[in-house]
Design a protein around this motif. Structure first.
Motif, PDB file in Angstrom:
ATOM      1  N   SER A  28       0.808  -1.225   0.000  1.00 28.13           N
ATOM      2  CA  SER A  28       0.000   0.000   0.000  1.00 28.13           C
ATOM      3  C   SER A  28       0.843   1.279   0.000  1.00 28.13           C
ATOM      4  CB  SER A  28      -0.961   0.018   1.198  1.00 28.13           C
ATOM      5  OG  SER A  28      -0.236  -0.043   2.405  1.00 28.13           O
ATOM      6  N   VAL A  29       2.147   1.150   0.220  1.00 29.05           N
ATOM      7  CA  VAL A  29       3.026   2.334   0.210  1.00 29.05           C
ATOM      8  C   VAL A  29       3.884   2.297  -1.060  1.00 29.05           C
ATOM      9  CG1 VAL A  29       4.801   3.632   1.433  1.00 29.05           C
ATOM     10  CG2 VAL A  29       3.119   2.296   2.737  1.00 29.05           C
ATOM     11  N   ASN A  30       3.722   3.302  -1.897  1.00 32.19           N
ATOM     12  CA  ASN A  30       4.464   3.367  -3.164  1.00 32.19           C
ATOM     13  C   ASN A  30       5.697   4.249  -3.028  1.00 32.19           C
ATOM     14  OD1 ASN A  30       2.543   1.920  -5.026  1.00 32.19           O
ATOM     15  ND2 ASN A  30       1.193   3.475  -4.140  1.00 32.19           N
ATOM     16  N   LEU A  31       6.718   3.894  -3.774  1.00 28.81           N
ATOM     17  CA  LEU A  31       7.964   4.661  -3.740  1.00 28.81           C
ATOM     18  C   LEU A  31       8.034   5.616  -4.929  1.00 28.81           C
ATOM     19  CD1 LEU A  31      10.835   5.290  -2.720  1.00 28.81           C
ATOM     20  CD2 LEU A  31      11.637   3.286  -4.015  1.00 28.81           C
ATOM     21  N   LEU A  32       8.118   6.910  -4.608  1.00 21.16           N
ATOM     22  CA  LEU A  32       8.405   7.917  -5.628  1.00 21.16           C
ATOM     23  C   LEU A  32       9.891   8.262  -5.492  1.00 21.16           C
ATOM     24  CD1 LEU A  32       7.336   9.857  -7.814  1.00 21.16           C
ATOM     25  CD2 LEU A  32       6.961  11.528  -5.998  1.00 21.16           C
ATOM     26  N   ALA A  33      10.669   7.974  -6.513  1.00 24.15           N
ATOM     27  CA  ALA A  33      12.106   8.278  -6.473  1.00 24.15           C
ATOM     28  C   ALA A  33      12.302   9.726  -6.893  1.00 24.15           C
ATOM     29  CB  ALA A  33      12.864   7.343  -7.410  1.00 24.15           C
ATOM     30  N   VAL A  34      12.800  10.558  -5.980  1.00 15.55           N
ATOM     31  CA  VAL A  34      12.953  11.985  -6.284  1.00 15.55           C
ATOM     32  C   VAL A  34      14.296  12.197  -6.983  1.00 15.55           C
ATOM     33  CG1 VAL A  34      13.070  14.315  -5.343  1.00 15.55           C
ATOM     34  CG2 VAL A  34      11.459  12.650  -4.392  1.00 15.55           C
ATOM     35  N   SER A  35      14.207  12.422  -8.298  1.00 12.31           N
ATOM     36  CA  SER A  35      15.411  12.471  -9.133  1.00 12.31           C
ATOM     37  C   SER A  35      15.812  13.897  -9.479  1.00 12.31           C
ATOM     38  CB  SER A  35      15.174  11.648 -10.403  1.00 12.31           C
ATOM     39  OG  SER A  35      13.912  11.963 -10.994  1.00 12.31           O
ATOM     40  N   LYS A  36      15.257  14.893  -8.779  1.00  9.83           N
ATOM     41  CA  LYS A  36      15.619  16.293  -9.050  1.00  9.83           C
ATOM     42  C   LYS A  36      17.131  16.461  -8.952  1.00  9.83           C
ATOM     43  CE  LYS A  36      15.076  17.739  -4.220  1.00  9.83           C
ATOM     44  NZ  LYS A  36      14.089  18.185  -3.231  1.00  9.83           N
ATOM     45  N   THR A  37      17.676  17.234  -9.860  1.00  6.49           N
ATOM     46  CA  THR A  37      19.110  17.557  -9.964  1.00  6.49           C
ATOM     47  C   THR A  37      19.982  16.366 -10.392  1.00  6.49           C
ATOM     48  OG1 THR A  37      19.982  17.135  -7.723  1.00  6.49           O
ATOM     49  CG2 THR A  37      18.851  19.239  -8.055  1.00  6.49           C
ATOM     50  N   ARG A  38      19.418  15.194 -10.563  1.00 12.53           N
ATOM     51  CA  ARG A  38      20.253  14.024 -10.920  1.00 12.53           C
ATOM     52  C   ARG A  38      20.321  13.883 -12.427  1.00 12.53           C
ATOM     53  NH1 ARG A  38      21.884  12.880  -5.687  1.00 12.53           N
ATOM     54  NH2 ARG A  38      20.068  13.252  -4.389  1.00 12.53           N
ATOM     55  N   MET A 210      10.598   8.999   6.710  1.00 12.90           N
ATOM     56  CA  MET A 210       9.803   7.990   6.005  1.00 12.90           C
ATOM     57  C   MET A 210       9.059   7.067   6.971  1.00 12.90           C
ATOM     58  SD  MET A 210      11.072   5.203   3.185  1.00 12.90           S
ATOM     59  CE  MET A 210      11.616   3.843   4.200  1.00 12.90           C
ATOM     60  N   GLU A 211       9.722   6.663   8.040  1.00 12.02           N
ATOM     61  CA  GLU A 211       9.086   5.716   8.958  1.00 12.02           C
ATOM     62  C   GLU A 211       7.848   6.331   9.601  1.00 12.02           C
ATOM     63  OE1 GLU A 211      11.593   3.689  11.752  1.00 12.02           O
ATOM     64  OE2 GLU A 211       9.888   2.892  12.883  1.00 12.02           O
ATOM     65  N   ALA A 212       7.984   7.587  10.087  1.00 11.52           N
ATOM     66  CA  ALA A 212       6.835   8.257  10.719  1.00 11.52           C
ATOM     67  C   ALA A 212       5.679   8.396   9.732  1.00 11.52           C
ATOM     68  CB  ALA A 212       7.261   9.633  11.244  1.00 11.52           C
ATOM     69  N   ALA A 213       6.010   8.685   8.478  1.00 13.34           N
ATOM     70  CA  ALA A 213       4.962   8.877   7.465  1.00 13.34           C
ATOM     71  C   ALA A 213       4.228   7.561   7.194  1.00 13.34           C
ATOM     72  CB  ALA A 213       5.579   9.432   6.182  1.00 13.34           C
ATOM     73  N   ILE A 214       4.970   6.481   7.093  1.00 11.25           N
ATOM     74  CA  ILE A 214       4.322   5.189   6.844  1.00 11.25           C
ATOM     75  C   ILE A 214       3.472   4.787   8.052  1.00 11.25           C
ATOM     76  CG2 ILE A 214       4.777   2.710   6.502  1.00 11.25           C
ATOM     77  CD1 ILE A 214       7.135   3.525   4.706  1.00 11.25           C
ATOM     78  N   ALA A 215       3.979   5.066   9.234  1.00 12.25           N
ATOM     79  CA  ALA A 215       3.205   4.758  10.451  1.00 12.25           C
ATOM     80  C   ALA A 215       1.875   5.499  10.440  1.00 12.25           C
ATOM     81  CB  ALA A 215       4.020   5.132  11.691  1.00 12.25           C
ATOM     82  N   GLU A 216       1.845   6.704   9.846  1.00 13.65           N
ATOM     83  CA  GLU A 216       0.634   7.534   9.874  1.00 13.65           C
ATOM     84  C   GLU A 216      -0.197   7.435   8.600  1.00 13.65           C
ATOM     85  OE1 GLU A 216      -0.672   8.892  12.411  1.00 13.65           O
ATOM     86  OE2 GLU A 216       1.011   8.636  13.792  1.00 13.65           O
ATOM     87  N   GLY A 217       0.154   6.515   7.707  1.00 13.98           N
ATOM     88  CA  GLY A 217      -0.753   6.280   6.583  1.00 13.98           C
ATOM     89  C   GLY A 217      -0.296   6.752   5.220  1.00 13.98           C
ATOM     90  N   ALA A 218       0.968   7.112   5.054  1.00 17.08           N
ATOM     91  CA  ALA A 218       1.450   7.521   3.723  1.00 17.08           C
ATOM     92  C   ALA A 218       1.138   6.430   2.701  1.00 17.08           C
ATOM     93  CB  ALA A 218       2.970   7.758   3.748  1.00 17.08           C
ATOM     94  N   THR A 219       0.715   6.839   1.504  1.00 18.13           N
ATOM     95  CA  THR A 219       0.582   5.871   0.410  1.00 18.13           C
ATOM     96  C   THR A 219       1.665   6.106  -0.635  1.00 18.13           C
ATOM     97  OG1 THR A 219      -0.888   7.213  -0.939  1.00 18.13           O
ATOM     98  CG2 THR A 219      -1.923   5.774   0.698  1.00 18.13           C
ATOM     99  N   MET A 220       2.363   7.255  -0.531  1.00 20.33           N
ATOM    100  CA  MET A 220       3.474   7.522  -1.438  1.00 20.33           C
ATOM    101  C   MET A 220       4.551   8.249  -0.643  1.00 20.33           C
ATOM    102  SD  MET A 220       3.276   9.110  -5.273  1.00 20.33           S
ATOM    103  CE  MET A 220       1.687   8.441  -5.693  1.00 20.33           C
ATOM    104  N   VAL A 221       5.734   7.644  -0.575  1.00 18.39           N
ATOM    105  CA  VAL A 221       6.861   8.322   0.066  1.00 18.39           C
ATOM    106  C   VAL A 221       7.784   8.839  -1.031  1.00 18.39           C
ATOM    107  CG1 VAL A 221       6.769   7.126   2.282  1.00 18.39           C
ATOM    108  CG2 VAL A 221       8.054   6.081   0.406  1.00 18.39           C
ATOM    109  N   ARG A 222       8.300  10.058  -0.807  1.00 18.70           N
ATOM    110  CA  ARG A 222       9.110  10.722  -1.835  1.00 18.70           C
ATOM    111  C   ARG A 222      10.572  10.708  -1.378  1.00 18.70           C
ATOM    112  NH1 ARG A 222       5.320  14.484  -0.102  1.00 18.70           N
ATOM    113  NH2 ARG A 222       7.129  15.590   0.706  1.00 18.70           N
ATOM    114  N   ILE A 223      11.348   9.816  -1.967  1.00 13.13           N
ATOM    115  CA  ILE A 223      12.700   9.571  -1.455  1.00 13.13           C
ATOM    116  C   ILE A 223      13.760   9.963  -2.483  1.00 13.13           C
ATOM    117  CG2 ILE A 223      14.266   7.832  -0.489  1.00 13.13           C
ATOM    118  CD1 ILE A 223      11.742   8.301   1.215  1.00 13.13           C
ATOM    119  N   GLY A 224      14.638  10.895  -2.106  1.00 11.79           N
ATOM    120  CA  GLY A 224      15.741  11.300  -2.982  1.00 11.79           C
ATOM    121  C   GLY A 224      17.083  10.802  -2.464  1.00 11.79           C
ATOM    122  N   THR A 225      17.523  11.415  -1.362  1.00 13.12           N
ATOM    123  CA  THR A 225      18.870  11.171  -0.838  1.00 13.12           C
ATOM    124  C   THR A 225      19.177   9.693  -0.590  1.00 13.12           C
ATOM    125  OG1 THR A 225      18.678  13.333   0.206  1.00 13.12           O
ATOM    126  CG2 THR A 225      20.472  11.936   0.952  1.00 13.12           C
TER     127      THR A 225
END
Ligand SMILES: *Cc1c(COP(=O)(O)O)cnc(C)c1O
Length: 239
Positions: A28-38, A210-225
């Motif tokens: 239920s949690v999707n990964l958005l890969a934040v590729s800005k500046t890459r 990311m962990e706090a967001a998933i605990a609270e119901g995130a369906t999309m986490v935006r991860i760059g670094t």
């Protein structure tokens, strides 16, 4: 040094682990890969590792990448490009033409332009309202008490599909404070749903929360670094 593919696999495994820990439905949690500046080569590597959703903040940095990677057909599934940065009026046409999602809509004027400028041969543009959940005057986002009205107005725009809410809360390392802010976004989404507006997306959580967001119901986490490593300062901070 881990490779980019190893880092993507590690993040996906971590997401699956956190879904279980916090009683979230598997997948239920999707990964958005934040590729800005890459560079496009990094994005190509991520695509070969199976990643298909990418987040970009800077239009002039994103457009050549989107063009290069879309024509290459590296992925068996379609790629989805998500605009997650501040939006100026003169940028809406390019965004409406080249992206599948916009997470950073925070005023009606921008939503109207995106709807008017969305090409008719494309499906509706998926929209998240960015909410200034920390009420930080330095941050973008609609004020929480104005989110309902904006959501209602957006459901009337023909070329947009309202999907959910997005937040970039003020940075804190305290997991309880992180969770309290994400909880407010989830509760706001529930309030809007109770008014009869369908929302299926909570775009929240970055590398450090990311962990706090998933605990609270995130369906999309935006991860760059955590995927691409530390960023250099952007070349185009005004976009
Ligand atoms: C840069 C950015 C991210 C990713 O942040 P990391 O800390 O690198 O994971 C997520 N969301 C938005 C809106 C961003 O601008």
């Amino acid at each position: 040094m881990k490779t980019l593919t190893e880092r993507i696999n590690a993040i996906c495994a971590r997401i699956r682990e956190l879904e279980i820990r916090y009683g979230r439905e598997p997948g239920s949690v999707n990964l958005l890969a934040v590729s800005k500046t890459r560079p496009a080569e990094d994005v190509a590597e991520a695509i070969l590792a199976g990643q298909t959703a990418f987040g970009e903040n800077y239009l002039q940095d994103a457009l050549p990448k989107i063009e290069a990677l879309t024509s290459k057909k590296l992925a068996s599934n379609d790629l989805s490009w998500h605009f997650i940065g501040p939006i100026q009026s003169n940028k809406t046409r390019d965004i409406a033409n080249h992206f599948q999602w916009v997470h950073s809509v925070d005023r009606l004027k921008i939503a109207q332009r995106l709807s008017d400028q969305r090409p008719t041969h494309l499906p509706p543009l998926n929209i998240c309202l960015q909410v200034n959940i920390s009420r930080d005057p330095a941050k973008s986002g609609v004020a929480p008490e104005q989110a309902m009205e904006l959501a209602m107005a957006i459901t009337q725009l023909p070329a947009l599909q309202l999907r959910g809410l997005m937040a970039v809360p003020s940075q804190t390392d305290d997991p309880d404070e992180q969770r309290a802010l994400f909880r407010q976004l989830r509760e706001l989404a529930e309030t809007i749903r109770n008014a009869g507006i369908e929302l299926d997306t909570l775009s929240m959580g970055m590398t450090n929360d990311m962990e706090a967001a998933i605990a609270e119901g995130a369906t999309m986490v935006r991860i760059g670094t955590a995927i691409f490593g530390p960023r250099n300062p952007p070349k185009a901070p005004t976009t």
